[in-house]
Write a protein that holds these residues in place. Structure first.
Motif, mmCIF file in Angstrom:
data_model
loop_
_atom_site.group_PDB
_atom_site.id
_atom_site.type_symbol
_atom_site.label_atom_id
_atom_site.label_comp_id
_atom_site.label_asym_id
_atom_site.label_seq_id
_atom_site.Cartn_x
_atom_site.Cartn_y
_atom_site.Cartn_z
ATOM 1 N N ALA A 159 0.807 -1.219 0.000
ATOM 2 C CA ALA A 159 0.000 0.000 0.000
ATOM 3 C C ALA A 159 0.840 1.269 0.000
ATOM 4 C CB ALA A 159 -0.926 0.000 1.220
ATOM 5 N N SER A 160 2.155 1.120 -0.033
ATOM 6 C CA SER A 160 3.031 2.284 -0.035
ATOM 7 C C SER A 160 3.093 2.918 -1.423
ATOM 8 C CB SER A 160 4.446 1.889 0.408
ATOM 9 O OG SER A 160 4.443 1.404 1.730
ATOM 10 N N SER A 161 3.342 4.216 -1.458
ATOM 11 C CA SER A 161 3.367 4.953 -2.721
ATOM 12 C C SER A 161 4.563 4.543 -3.583
ATOM 13 C CB SER A 161 3.433 6.450 -2.433
ATOM 14 O OG SER A 161 3.692 7.173 -3.623
ATOM 15 N N PRO A 162 4.386 4.466 -4.896
ATOM 16 C CA PRO A 162 5.519 4.233 -5.792
ATOM 17 C C PRO A 162 6.597 5.306 -5.651
ATOM 18 C CG PRO A 162 3.443 3.893 -6.951
ATOM 19 C CD PRO A 162 3.098 4.490 -5.624
ATOM 20 N N GLU A 163 6.215 6.476 -5.183
ATOM 21 C CA GLU A 163 7.154 7.574 -4.985
ATOM 22 C C GLU A 163 8.289 7.181 -4.043
ATOM 23 O OE1 GLU A 163 7.187 11.999 -2.846
ATOM 24 O OE2 GLU A 163 5.415 10.704 -2.751
ATOM 25 N N VAL A 164 7.994 6.283 -3.086
ATOM 26 C CA VAL A 164 9.021 5.840 -2.139
ATOM 27 C C VAL A 164 9.393 4.379 -2.360
ATOM 28 C CG1 VAL A 164 8.495 7.547 -0.368
ATOM 29 C CG2 VAL A 164 7.242 5.370 -0.378
ATOM 30 N N GLY A 165 8.997 3.830 -3.502
ATOM 31 C CA GLY A 165 9.364 2.465 -3.843
ATOM 32 C C GLY A 165 8.315 1.418 -3.550
ATOM 33 N N GLY A 166 7.117 1.848 -3.157
ATOM 34 C CA GLY A 166 6.055 0.903 -2.845
ATOM 35 C C GLY A 166 5.304 0.449 -4.085
ATOM 36 N N ALA A 167 4.375 -0.507 -3.868
ATOM 37 C CA ALA A 167 3.610 -1.049 -4.989
ATOM 38 C C ALA A 167 2.438 -0.166 -5.373
ATOM 39 C CB ALA A 167 3.102 -2.452 -4.642
ATOM 40 N N GLY A 168 1.999 0.711 -4.460
ATOM 41 C CA GLY A 168 0.961 1.669 -4.786
ATOM 42 C C GLY A 168 -0.430 1.098 -4.957
ATOM 43 N N HIS A 169 -0.697 -0.050 -4.337
ATOM 44 C CA HIS A 169 -2.026 -0.646 -4.472
ATOM 45 C C HIS A 169 -3.022 -0.003 -3.524
ATOM 46 C CE1 HIS A 169 -1.332 -3.770 -7.397
ATOM 47 N NE2 HIS A 169 -0.248 -4.170 -6.752
ATOM 48 N N GLY A 170 -4.291 -0.052 -3.911
ATOM 49 C CA GLY A 170 -5.356 0.482 -3.090
ATOM 50 C C GLY A 170 -5.906 -0.544 -2.132
#
Length: 389
Positions: free
Chosen positions: A56-67
């Motif tokens: 659930a982490s933002s792609p901005e910090v390397g996360g997958a960005g899933h909801g």
């Protein structure tokens, strides 16, 4: 189009990776975690290594960005195998929602990389399950630091997490009902009391924690002083309640599946008939399936309401955990009865799911509190009385 394809591929990869972690680690560890009351460290570490703690982490910090929908599926599948692991990860995702909105970039990046486990520290001895009314204090101290003092009654992954999203009274009187802080696990003055020896979720590490003169920098505050309740209701509560419903769904669905397998493969030697051959037995199994599928449909509608910004989204969020808690309690009870003495033993895993399912009713906000919240929304009252805000 390319972004949609990439997102779909990432979701598929995450699903495949989760299946591997479950098969290789979590499924075999689940009975041990329950028997010994052991924190599910092997499973959590495997999920971290697979990149799933940063889902659930933002792609901005390397996360997958899933909801929330993708994350709910992860919790559902984990709960079907190991309730304790699912609850630890659930709390991690709920705390991550706050940190993503208000936390420092280095911690966000560490979560995204799978190097940081976080959790919520809300419930206190003084206010019990009324998390919206903290009694712990925050006091300005020397050197632009803040002193925190509190007795937290239940903190999942206590002593195991790398950080705690911590609630307190505000620094400034009348600033608001609550302030949130990010407390590192190695903070001086932070201690964990005792072991967790509970009916269910025996490995979730839910233990009391005490802050006695704990110091954090003033920059550890997340959102404005006094704005913690708004943050908790707006950022934490939807994730927490929806993921709890997914947790309950995973338990209920796995209980129904196990009951179906047992009724199909078990025969009576003196008649040669399988247990499924009795119409009453099939009827009872069907009732459990229908209850579970109804919860799945309601959870799906709740997620759709959130994703599309529907007017009834918050009402659905409040309703879904209340519905889920009662459904999983009834379904696991029914599965236990349906499978008889075999389910009373450890082999089927039904008695473990039955015990784990009991947590949903009493985990704050409790089912009773949620019923009150839903009634308030339905009759045009504020969610909380002004005295509680």
């Amino acid at each position: 189009m390319t972004a949609s394809v990439d997102n779909a591929q990432t979701a598929t990869d995450s699903t495949d990776t989760l299946g591997t972690v479950i098969e290789d680690v979590i499924r075999t560890q689940a009975p041990i975690v329950d028997r010994d009351g052991a924190f599910p460290r092997p499973g959590v570490d495997a999920l971290a290594a697979a990149g799933l703690l940063g889902l659930a982490s933002s792609p901005e910090v390397g996360g997958a960005g899933h909801g929330m929908r993708a994350v709910a599926e992860v919790i559902e599948r984990l709960a079907a195998e190991c309730g304790s692991t699912a609850m630890v990860v659930l709390m991690h995702y709920a705390a991550t929602a706050v940190i993503e909105a208000h936390g420092p970039r280095d911690v966000r990046a560490a979560i995204a990389a799978g190097d940081h486990l976080t959790t919520l520290a809300f419930s206190e001895y003084g206010s019990r399950s009324h998390f919206w009314s903290p009694t712990g204090t925050a006091t300005a101290a020397d050197g632009d630091t803040v002193r925190l003092d509190a007795r937290k009654s239940w903190v999942t992954a206590a002593g195991e997490a790398n950080s705690y999203v911590w609630s307190s009274l505000p620094l400034t009187p009348d600033a608001g009902p609550m302030t949130l802080w990010l407390v590192p696990s190695d903070s001086a003055g932070l201690s964990v009391a005792g072991d967790f020896d509970g009916l269910g979720l025996r490995g979730n590490g839910s233990r009391p924690m005490t802050a006695d003169g704990l110091r954090v920098p003033s920059t550890a505050r997340m959102a404005a002083d006094g704005a913690g309740l708004d943050t908790a209701l707006g950022a934490v509560l939807p994730w927490f309640l929806v993921l709890n419903a997914a947790f309950c769904l995973g338990l209920a669905d796995s209980a129904v599946a196990e009951a179906g397998r047992h009724l199909t493969r078990t025969t009576l030697a003196h008649t040669g008939a399988a247990l499924r051959d009795a119409p009453v037995t099939r009827r009872d199994l069907a009732r459990l399936m229908i209850r579970t599928d109804a919860l799945r449909a309601f959870l799906g509608d709740t997620l759709t309401a959130l994703e599309t910004g529907r007017d009834d989204a918050m009402l659905r969020v409040l309703q879904v955990k209340a519905l889920a808690g009662e459904t999983v309690a009834d379904v696991t009870d029914g599965a236990l009865q349906l499978c008889g003495g075999s389910a009373f033993r450890k082999e089927l895993g039904l008695e473990r799911r039955f015990r784990d399912a009991r947590a949903a009713r009493v985990m704050a906000p409790t089912t009773d509190a949620l019923h009150d919240f839903v009634g308030r929304v339905a009759t045009g009252l504020p969610l909380l009385d002004e005295a509680n805000r």
